[in-house]
Design an enzyme around this catalytic site. Sequence first.
Site, PDB file in Angstrom:
ATOM      1  N   ASP A  46      35.093  34.568  44.871  1.00 30.37           N
ATOM      2  CA  ASP A  46      36.165  35.181  45.803  1.00 30.37           C
ATOM      3  C   ASP A  46      35.464  36.205  46.703  1.00 30.37           C
ATOM      4  OD1 ASP A  46      35.886  36.673  43.907  1.00 30.37           O
ATOM      5  OD2 ASP A  46      37.729  36.910  42.915  1.00 30.37           O
TER       6      ASP A  46
ATOM      7  N   GLU B  78      46.550  34.753  40.652  1.00 29.93           N
ATOM      8  CA  GLU B  78      47.178  35.516  39.983  1.00 29.93           C
ATOM      9  C   GLU B  78      48.465  34.593  38.891  1.00 29.93           C
ATOM     10  OE1 GLU B  78      46.811  38.694  39.863  1.00 29.93           O
ATOM     11  OE2 GLU B  78      46.182  39.258  41.911  1.00 29.93           O
TER      12      GLU B  78
ATOM     13  N   ASN C 188      45.945  41.177  33.889  1.00 27.71           N
ATOM     14  CA  ASN C 188      47.315  40.104  33.885  1.00 27.71           C
ATOM     15  C   ASN C 188      46.905  38.709  33.556  1.00 27.71           C
ATOM     16  OD1 ASN C 188      45.666  39.421  36.174  1.00 27.71           O
ATOM     17  ND2 ASN C 188      47.660  39.943  37.659  1.00 27.71           N
TER      18      ASN C 188
ATOM     19  N   HIS D 183      44.514  37.012  35.357  1.00 28.65           N
ATOM     20  CA  HIS D 183      43.838  36.370  36.301  1.00 28.65           C
ATOM     21  C   HIS D 183      42.521  36.167  36.201  1.00 28.65           C
ATOM     22  CE1 HIS D 183      42.757  40.222  38.803  1.00 28.65           C
ATOM     23  NE2 HIS D 183      41.723  39.627  38.490  1.00 28.65           N
TER      24      HIS D 183
HETATM   25  C1  F6R Z   1      35.824  39.054  40.492  1.00 30.15           C
HETATM   26  C2  F6R Z   1      37.102  38.355  40.233  1.00 30.15           C
HETATM   27  C3  F6R Z   1      37.954  38.803  39.264  1.00 30.15           C
HETATM   28  C4  F6R Z   1      37.575  39.937  38.266  1.00 30.15           C
HETATM   29  C5  F6R Z   1      38.768  40.526  37.422  1.00 30.15           C
HETATM   30  C6  F6R Z   1      38.018  41.337  36.400  1.00 30.15           C
HETATM   31  O1  F6R Z   1      35.236  38.208  41.522  1.00 30.15           O
HETATM   32  O2  F6R Z   1      37.249  37.316  40.713  1.00 30.15           O
HETATM   33  O3  F6R Z   1      38.811  37.908  38.681  1.00 30.15           O
HETATM   34  O4  F6R Z   1      36.498  39.252  37.453  1.00 30.15           O
HETATM   35  O5  F6R Z   1      39.420  41.320  38.134  1.00 30.15           O
HETATM   36  O6  F6R Z   1      37.453  42.437  37.032  1.00 30.15           O
HETATM   37  P1  F6R Z   1      36.801  43.441  36.187  1.00 30.15           P
HETATM   38  O7  F6R Z   1      35.397  42.799  35.786  1.00 30.15           O
HETATM   39  O8  F6R Z   1      36.354  44.598  37.367  1.00 30.15           O
HETATM   40  O9  F6R Z   1      37.702  44.087  34.918  1.00 30.15           O
END
Ligand code: F6R
Length: 240
Positions: free
Chosen positions: A67, A142, A135, A137
């Site tokens: 992303d 989401e 959450n 995701h």
């Molecule tokens: C990052 C991504 C997100 C993260 C998720 C966890 O490219 O796609 O889904 O993997 O938000 O983020 P952290 O590792 O910062 O807790």
Amino acid sequence: MKVIVVKNSNEIASEALKVMLETVKSNSKAVIGLATGSSPIGLYESMIADHVNSGTSYADIRTVNLDEYVGLDEKSEQSYIYFMNDNLFKSVNLNKNNINLPNGMNADMQVECDNYTALLNSMPQDIQLLGIGANGHIGFNEPGTSFDSTTHIVELEEGTRIDNARFFNSLDEVPKFAITMGIANIMNAKKILVVANGKNKAKAVFEMVKGQVSENCPASILQKHKDVVLVIDESAASLL
Ligand code: F6R
């Protein structure tokens, strides 16, 4: 789903490295799907150390990232392309032409989405690395995102923007939109490696592993994938 529970972030990095290297060493042209955020940083450090000390080569490895924020380019320190350059790409021998992220600066984001999905279909991930949001995701998919989704634009939830505000000067600076691989694009990977640590991930980890498979928890779809390895610390595993 294979669940590996370890004591701390260092152990997550070393276990995840083993899984990543199985793919990288068995196929010099492997397509590796990468993630940003804090969870994969230890793994990236271990990949760099292994590259330097053991000579694992990335010369022909191809990468696709999950992303990117809409409206940020590689000069912006908060963009995911900047993050990847800084945390991994500049320190291993990847060929620049083999690096792929969605372009958050395309004037026509729908075209960008379609092109990225076409790219993913032409080179499916041999392994896809994921973190998980509190959450549930995955990528920026989401809760409520269709399991059939392909690359699309998302309006970020307030909670996700607040979680990510730590990387910006203020919440106002956190972009409101992002482009992300869809859930179908993620599920198309041959193997999926998920890393998570900390108590604030425990509920999402529980829902992912033992919850009902539901679009309310995007990560729960991973129960339907045939080759998922989850590497988590004891806090993240505390509700399992
Ligand atoms: C990052 C991504 C997100 C993260 C998720 C966890 O490219 O796609 O889904 O993997 O938000 O983020 P952290 O590792 O910062 O807790």
